[in-house]
Design a protein around this motif. Structure first.
Motif, short mmCIF file in Angstrom:
data_model
loop_
_atom_site.label_atom_id
_atom_site.label_comp_id
_atom_site.label_asym_id
_atom_site.label_seq_id
_atom_site.Cartn_x
_atom_site.Cartn_y
_atom_site.Cartn_z
N LYS A 115 -14.30 -6.28 13.21
CA LYS A 115 -13.48 -7.35 13.19
C LYS A 115 -14.16 -8.43 13.02
O LYS A 115 -15.29 -8.82 13.26
CB LYS A 115 -12.63 -7.50 14.84
CG LYS A 115 -11.98 -6.13 15.08
CD LYS A 115 -11.18 -6.45 16.35
CE LYS A 115 -10.45 -5.08 17.07
NZ LYS A 115 -9.92 -5.41 18.42
N ASP A 133 3.50 -5.46 6.78
CA ASP A 133 2.80 -6.61 6.08
C ASP A 133 1.94 -6.92 7.24
O ASP A 133 1.16 -7.96 7.12
CB ASP A 133 3.74 -7.43 5.56
CG ASP A 133 4.34 -6.83 4.22
OD1 ASP A 133 3.84 -6.24 3.49
OD2 ASP A 133 5.44 -7.40 4.15
N ARG A 134 2.26 -6.61 8.68
CA ARG A 134 1.59 -7.15 9.65
C ARG A 134 0.68 -6.33 10.16
O ARG A 134 0.08 -6.55 11.23
CB ARG A 134 2.93 -7.29 10.95
CG ARG A 134 3.81 -8.22 10.74
CD ARG A 134 4.92 -8.13 11.62
NE ARG A 134 4.58 -7.68 12.82
CZ ARG A 134 5.55 -7.26 13.81
NH1 ARG A 134 6.76 -6.83 13.36
NH2 ARG A 134 5.03 -6.60 14.94
N TRP A 135 0.18 -5.19 9.27
CA TRP A 135 -0.68 -4.29 10.05
C TRP A 135 -2.32 -5.05 9.85
O TRP A 135 -3.05 -4.51 10.58
CB TRP A 135 -0.70 -3.06 9.19
CG TRP A 135 0.26 -2.08 9.36
CD1 TRP A 135 1.59 -2.35 10.00
CD2 TRP A 135 0.20 -0.55 9.20
NE1 TRP A 135 2.26 -1.28 10.26
CE2 TRP A 135 1.29 -0.13 9.72
CE3 TRP A 135 -0.87 0.22 8.82
CZ2 TRP A 135 1.70 1.13 9.69
CZ3 TRP A 135 -0.61 1.60 8.77
CH2 TRP A 135 0.84 2.20 9.17
N GLY A 136 -2.43 -6.12 9.03
CA GLY A 136 -3.76 -6.58 8.91
C GLY A 136 -4.69 -5.69 7.95
O GLY A 136 -4.23 -4.73 7.48
N SER A 137 -5.91 -5.97 8.11
CA SER A 137 -6.81 -5.43 7.27
C SER A 137 -7.04 -4.23 7.62
O SER A 137 -7.78 -3.27 7.23
CB SER A 137 -8.06 -6.30 7.08
OG SER A 137 -8.85 -6.37 8.46
N LEU A 138 -7.21 -3.90 9.09
CA LEU A 138 -7.69 -2.71 9.87
C LEU A 138 -9.05 -2.27 9.64
O LEU A 138 -9.40 -1.21 9.44
CB LEU A 138 -6.62 -1.39 9.55
CG LEU A 138 -5.30 -1.68 10.23
CD1 LEU A 138 -4.37 -0.29 9.62
CD2 LEU A 138 -4.88 -2.02 11.57
N SER A 139 -9.97 -3.37 9.34
CA SER A 139 -11.31 -3.21 9.16
C SER A 139 -12.06 -2.55 10.31
O SER A 139 -11.42 -2.83 11.45
CB SER A 139 -11.92 -4.35 8.45
OG SER A 139 -11.83 -5.30 9.64
N LYS A 153 -3.40 4.83 1.25
CA LYS A 153 -4.29 4.06 1.98
C LYS A 153 -4.41 4.35 3.55
O LYS A 153 -5.22 4.09 4.35
CB LYS A 153 -3.78 2.53 1.66
CG LYS A 153 -4.92 1.46 2.28
CD LYS A 153 -4.42 0.00 2.09
CE LYS A 153 -5.71 -1.00 2.43
NZ LYS A 153 -5.38 -2.18 1.89
N TYR A 154 -2.89 4.62 4.11
CA TYR A 154 -2.91 5.05 5.26
C TYR A 154 -2.19 6.25 5.46
O TYR A 154 -1.53 6.56 4.63
CB TYR A 154 -2.11 3.91 6.16
CG TYR A 154 -2.69 2.35 5.63
CD1 TYR A 154 -3.80 1.98 6.37
CD2 TYR A 154 -2.02 1.39 5.31
CE1 TYR A 154 -4.30 0.82 6.17
CE2 TYR A 154 -2.48 0.24 5.17
CZ TYR A 154 -3.83 -0.16 5.55
OH TYR A 154 -4.15 -1.46 5.56
N PRO A 201 0.86 -1.32 -0.19
CA PRO A 201 0.03 -0.06 0.03
C PRO A 201 0.90 1.14 0.00
O PRO A 201 2.14 1.34 0.17
CB PRO A 201 -0.87 -0.09 1.24
CG PRO A 201 0.14 -0.84 2.21
CD PRO A 201 0.89 -1.94 1.33
N GLN A 204 -8.92 0.81 15.28
CA GLN A 204 -8.10 0.15 14.99
C GLN A 204 -6.52 0.70 14.68
O GLN A 204 -5.82 -0.19 14.91
CB GLN A 204 -8.73 -0.52 13.65
CG GLN A 204 -8.89 0.55 12.52
CD GLN A 204 -10.30 1.23 12.40
OE1 GLN A 204 -10.79 1.45 13.46
NE2 GLN A 204 -10.76 1.17 11.17
#
Length: 357
Positions: free
Chosen positions: A357, A348-354, A226-227, A60, A271
């Motif tokens: 959950k 890569d370890r951030w996850g989806s951060l949706s 994205k972030y 991202p 999140q």
């Protein structure tokens, strides 16, 4: 070594004047410092700096931002005797302007003050209003001021060199808000020269934060990451005149969970809060949580751009905010930098951060 290097770098940047809309000199220097470590650097018409660094793997786009401007004033009039009137650009307080040394478009000046011998009893207890303050640049006429290269619209900023206390971790001076975070962003680009991270890192140095988060608004629209991680400073309350907010220097970087009030504020995404805390705990880095409706940062503009940008903030406590004697602790910046680098390297370890959950 980090603290000494950071202090010396900040000392240089903090001394360079750069009030809102008049950031040309500081922007030029930051570009010189970050360009050797970026794949690409661009400056837009407002003065925002975009530095781009591509990671080794796809991923991202993440924007890390700081702002280049400091609070200041602007010359609003020049009288026939060569004295200047001014209007504020940012959070300048009259009480902190009286009898201060200032930089007026590169020239030395002082904010005049009526001699104590001539003040009435009432005047001795009253703070002059902005329209009654004036700047003395040593000129004898309006023509002499103009010949110096000073005109209406020129910038006025504090003169206050960065210094260290006997406790070498504590520093004091003007423009710690937010040249400190400009230094952190430059150091991040230096540290990531191995490109061991995924995605695209865009370092944004935004202009005109102090007058309404203006630069970050258009820059975020252009980048559309994205972030986003916003770096800034935050007022603390560990002095005798503080209030109930439990924020102090030397206790680690601060996550502002609520900043600003009403429509111009930000409530940090849950999140993102949990993500930052998880990295801080893994590194055993101290952190502080803040819920403060007064004061904000560029995150308040960034998270509302386009379809909404998932954003977090790392802020650094400083005493005596928006004064020429801001005080901060070098250990907070060191800890914040370690946390920031670890987060970028491990996106890569951030996850989806949706949201759910």
């Amino acid at each position: 070594m980090f603290k000494d290097h950071f202090y010396n770098s900040l000392k240089e940047l903090a001394e360079i004047p750069g009030s809102p809309g008049r950031e040309q000199t500081i922007v030029k220097r930051i570009v010189e410092l970050i360009k050797p470590y970026a794949d690409h650097v661009e400056i837009d018409h407002m003065g925002n700096i975009y530095a781009v660094l591509e990671g080794q793997k796809s991923g991202p786009t993440i924007m890390v931002s700081a702002h280049s401007d400091e609070i200041g004033c602007m010359v609003s009039a020049i009288d026939e005797k060569g004295f200047l009137r001014m209007e504020r650009t940012g959070g300048m307080l009259e009480s902190l302007l009286v009898a201060r040394k200032v930089n007026v478009n590169g020239h030395f000046g002082v904010v005049g003050v009526k001699a104590g011998h001539l003040q009435t009893a009432e005047e001795k207890t009253r703070i002059p209003k902005m329209e009654n303050l004036y700047v003395d640049v040593g000129a004898k006429s309006r023509e002499e001021v103009l010949a110096m290269g000073i005109d209406i619209g020129d910038s006025i900023t504090y003169i206050s060199d960065l210094e260290r206390f006997s406790n070498q971790d504590l520093i004091c001076g003007k423009a710690i808000d937010n040249r400190s975070c400009c230094v952190l962003l430059i150091e991040l680009f230096k540290k990531l020269q191995d490109k061991e991270f995924s995605g695209t890192l865009v370092g944004l140095i935004a202009v005109q934060e102090e007058v309404g988060l203006r630069g970050a608004t258009i820059a975020s629209y252009k980048i559309n990451p994205k972030y986003a991680i916003v770096l800034d400073t935050i007022a603390c309350t560990d002095t005798p005149d503080g209030n109930h907010y439990p924020i102090g220097i030397g206790k680690g970087p601060v996550m502002p969970l609520l900043s600003g009030g009403g429509a111009r504020g930000n409530i940090m995404a849950q999140q993102m809060k949990e993500l930052i805390i998880s990295f801080a705990n893994q590194l055993n880095i101290p952190y502080q949580l803040s819920v403060m409706p007064n004061g904000t940062s560029d995150i308040s503009a960034i998270h509302l751009v386009k379809e909404g940008i998932l954003a977090g903030a790392l802020t650094f406590p400083r005493r005596y905010s928006h004064s020429p004697v801001e005080v901060a602790d070098l250990s907070d910046f060191e800890n914040g930098f370690l946390l920031l680098e670890e987060m970028i390297r491990n996106i890569d370890r951030w996850g989806s951060l949706s949201f759910l959950k």
